[in-house]
Design an enzyme around this catalytic site. Structure first.
Site, PDB file in Angstrom:
ATOM      1  N   TRP A 127      -9.707  25.362   8.244  1.00 38.19           N
ATOM      2  CA  TRP A 127     -10.145  23.984   8.004  1.00 38.19           C
ATOM      3  C   TRP A 127      -9.952  23.217   9.330  1.00 38.19           C
ATOM      4  O   TRP A 127      -8.825  23.199   9.858  1.00 38.19           O
ATOM      5  CB  TRP A 127      -9.273  23.414   6.887  1.00 38.19           C
ATOM      6  CG  TRP A 127      -9.572  22.003   6.485  1.00 38.19           C
ATOM      7  CD1 TRP A 127     -10.809  21.444   6.288  1.00 38.19           C
ATOM      8  CD2 TRP A 127      -8.619  20.973   6.209  1.00 38.19           C
ATOM      9  NE1 TRP A 127     -10.676  20.141   5.896  1.00 38.19           N
ATOM     10  CE2 TRP A 127      -9.352  19.821   5.849  1.00 38.19           C
ATOM     11  CE3 TRP A 127      -7.223  20.910   6.230  1.00 38.19           C
ATOM     12  CZ2 TRP A 127      -8.732  18.621   5.519  1.00 38.19           C
ATOM     13  CZ3 TRP A 127      -6.623  19.719   5.896  1.00 38.19           C
ATOM     14  CH2 TRP A 127      -7.365  18.584   5.543  1.00 38.19           C
ATOM     15  N   ASP A 208      -1.218  26.430   2.513  1.00 40.61           N
ATOM     16  CA  ASP A 208      -2.009  25.268   2.157  1.00 40.61           C
ATOM     17  C   ASP A 208      -2.848  25.657   0.950  1.00 40.61           C
ATOM     18  O   ASP A 208      -3.703  26.549   1.051  1.00 40.61           O
ATOM     19  CB  ASP A 208      -2.893  24.881   3.355  1.00 40.61           C
ATOM     20  CG  ASP A 208      -3.716  23.640   3.070  1.00 40.61           C
ATOM     21  OD1 ASP A 208      -3.568  23.045   1.986  1.00 40.61           O
ATOM     22  OD2 ASP A 208      -4.524  23.255   3.949  1.00 40.61           O
ATOM     23  N   ALA A 210      -5.358  24.087  -1.649  1.00 33.89           N
ATOM     24  CA  ALA A 210      -6.135  22.876  -1.939  1.00 33.89           C
ATOM     25  C   ALA A 210      -7.171  23.089  -3.039  1.00 33.89           C
ATOM     26  O   ALA A 210      -7.871  22.148  -3.404  1.00 33.89           O
ATOM     27  CB  ALA A 210      -6.832  22.388  -0.665  1.00 33.89           C
ATOM     28  N   LYS A 243      -9.241  18.244  -5.406  1.00 33.92           N
ATOM     29  CA  LYS A 243     -10.361  19.029  -5.942  1.00 33.92           C
ATOM     30  C   LYS A 243     -10.148  19.374  -7.415  1.00 33.92           C
ATOM     31  O   LYS A 243     -11.028  19.189  -8.232  1.00 33.92           O
ATOM     32  CB  LYS A 243     -10.533  20.328  -5.156  1.00 33.92           C
ATOM     33  CG  LYS A 243     -10.434  20.189  -3.656  1.00 33.92           C
ATOM     34  CD  LYS A 243     -11.653  19.508  -3.068  1.00 33.92           C
ATOM     35  CE  LYS A 243     -11.374  18.814  -1.753  1.00 33.92           C
ATOM     36  NZ  LYS A 243     -10.830  19.556  -0.678  1.00 33.92           N
TER      37      LYS A 243
HETATM   38  N1  PMP Z   1      -6.452  21.830   3.005  1.00 37.49           N
HETATM   39  C1  PMP Z   1      -7.661  22.380   2.945  1.00 37.49           C
HETATM   40  C2  PMP Z   1      -7.841  23.807   3.310  1.00 37.49           C
HETATM   41  C3  PMP Z   1      -8.756  21.610   2.557  1.00 37.49           C
HETATM   42  O1  PMP Z   1      -9.970  22.155   2.500  1.00 37.49           O
HETATM   43  C4  PMP Z   1      -8.552  20.254   2.216  1.00 37.49           C
HETATM   44  C5  PMP Z   1      -9.690  19.383   1.782  1.00 37.49           C
HETATM   45  N2  PMP Z   1     -10.832  19.447   2.494  1.00 37.49           N
HETATM   46  C6  PMP Z   1      -7.253  19.738   2.290  1.00 37.49           C
HETATM   47  C7  PMP Z   1      -6.230  20.556   2.683  1.00 37.49           C
HETATM   48  C8  PMP Z   1      -6.872  18.321   1.986  1.00 37.49           C
HETATM   49  O2  PMP Z   1      -7.526  17.635   1.047  1.00 37.49           O
HETATM   50  P1  PMP Z   1      -7.128  16.149   0.623  1.00 37.49           P
HETATM   51  O3  PMP Z   1      -6.389  15.511   1.746  1.00 37.49           O
HETATM   52  O4  PMP Z   1      -8.423  15.492   0.351  1.00 37.49           O
HETATM   53  O5  PMP Z   1      -6.278  16.285  -0.586  1.00 37.49           O
END
Ligand code: PMP
Length: 393
Positions: A127, A208, A210, A243
């Site tokens: 990411w 991580d 998500a 998500k």
């Molecule tokens: N980690 C990953 C791999 C992601 O794809 C995302 C969202 N694009 C996030 C963390 C963080 O998402 P958010 O801050 O919107 O909760």
């Protein structure tokens, strides 16, 4: 003072969103931005969230501050959702954060405090925000091999060879499930291999997660994370509720720290300190809704049912796309699209093919050929399949 500011590198995905908006063609297809969409292209508020919001409106009596670590019942519910009983609750320190991004940011800052010369191993690709936050914090990063451009699966031998270069004091960042941007994920036995490397090197894992619930199901998607947390003395876990609860703008996430033999007051105290320095108290509205849903049988059942509809819907789209590509290309070389999991797949198209698909067919995918599978529906899949074959991918 501000005349010294320099222009920041534009965000590729935001630029793509603008181009999409400016495109007058009715047939255009948006596979760019990373939000879930239903078959009509909407990002709905989940039913359980709506119900919880209504209940909360009646029940909430104050908007005064929560604690620095966020509400304890949110932390408890999320630790249970992600880790189940992999680690005793008392061994998990945690703070609520503004989204998963907040958790990632706090985790990196914590690693920098704890191990100033430490390096952070990140998958190639990852990411983009992982990379940019690390650069912003001036932390040294090492990219490890991850995606095999030939098979469009995980280059596992390359990954392991690169991770073996890590040492104690380094952080190894892993995606818990539904790897962004590739969609290629580790199998259970591969997670075991990674754990062996963690033991051998003494490096600290950071996971991580998500997209829990977007791949193979809520428990299956957390199984790698749980295995790692159970097997090593120390780990960091950044989880996002954006998500799987569909509450992107509420900024809801959590950072968990299992800190081995470190004094609990110090470990938890440092997490609280980091929240205090960056924004004092974490946001609560989304966290409260998540807590209500996770702790109420009826709300939870409804949430899980809707999440399951989203997950199986995305799997159906993957299968249809792989099938239509097989018909058009006369080969099964796109079978990987049905194997990938989560919202994204990296198609493996060259940059000029990505541009050609956009110009000729109005298909908007990210420049590295990441496609948001949830941006498709039964009608647009044939359009995409035609475009992919026409662009010679
Ligand atoms: N980690 C990953 C791999 C992601 O794809 C995302 C969202 N694009 C996030 C963390 C963080 O998402 P958010 O801050 O919107 O909760």
């Amino acid at each position: 003072m501000f005349d010294h500011l320099q222009a920041q590198k534009p965000d590729g995905i935001l630029m793509l969103m603008q181009m999409y908006r400016d495109d007058p063609r009715d047939s255009k297809v948006d596979l760019g931005v990373g939000v879930y969409k239903d078959a009509s292209g909407n990002t709905p508020i989940m039913r359980a969230i709506k119900t919880a919001e209504e209940q909360l409106w009646h029940a909430e009596t104050t908007k005064t501050y929560v604690g620095l670590a966020g509400a304890p019942d949110f932390n408890d519910a999320m630790v249970k959702l992600v880790l189940a009983d992999a680690v005793p609750r008392a061994a998990v320190n945690s703070v609520a954060t503004p989204g998963g991004t907040g958790a990632v940011r706090q985790a990196f800052e914590l690693a920098k405090m704890a191990s100033p010369g430490g390096r952070v191993f990140v998958s190639n690709p990852t990411w983009p925000n992982h990379v940019s936050i690390l650069d912003y914090l001036g932390m040294e990063k090492v990219m490890y091999r991850y995606f095999d451009d030939e098979t469009r699966g995980v280059d596992f031998d390359g990954m392991i060879a690169d991770l073996k270069q890590a040492r104690k004091g380094d952080l190894i960042l892993l995606h818990g499930c539904c790897h962004n941007p590739t969609g290629a994920n580790l199998t259970d036995p591969q997670w075991d291999e990674v754990i062996k490397v963690l033991h051998d090197t003494g490096a600290t894992p950071m996971i991580d997660i998500a997209y829990q619930g977007f791949g193979d199901g809520l428990d299956a998607d957390a199984s790698g994370t749980r295995k790692v947390a159970a097997a090593v003395p120390e780990c960091l876990i950044a989880a996002s509720c954006s998500k799987n609860f569909g509450i992107y703008r509420e900024r809801t996430g959590i950072l968990m720290l299992v800190a081995g033999g470190t004094d609990k007051t110090i470990a938890q105290g440092t997490l609280n300190f980091l929240n205090r320095q960056n924004y004092s108290f974490p946001p609560d509205h989304g966290a409260r809704l998540v807590t209500m849903i996770l702790n109420d049988d009826a709300l939870r059942a409804d949430w899980q049912a809707e999440l399951e509809e989203m997950r199986t819907g995305m799997l159906g789209l993957r299968e249809q796309l792989a099938r239509e590509l097989e018909q058009r290309s006369g080969s099964n070389r796109f079978g990987f699209l049905a194997q990938h999991r989560g919202m994204f797949s990296r198609l493996g198209a060259a940059p000029d093919a990505v541009v050609k698909m956009r110009d000729d067919s109005g298909i908007y995918m990210v420049g590295d050929s990441r496609m948001n599978i949830a941006g498709l529906n039964a009608q647009t899949i044939p359009v995409l399949a035609d475009a992919i074959v026409k662009a010679g991918v």
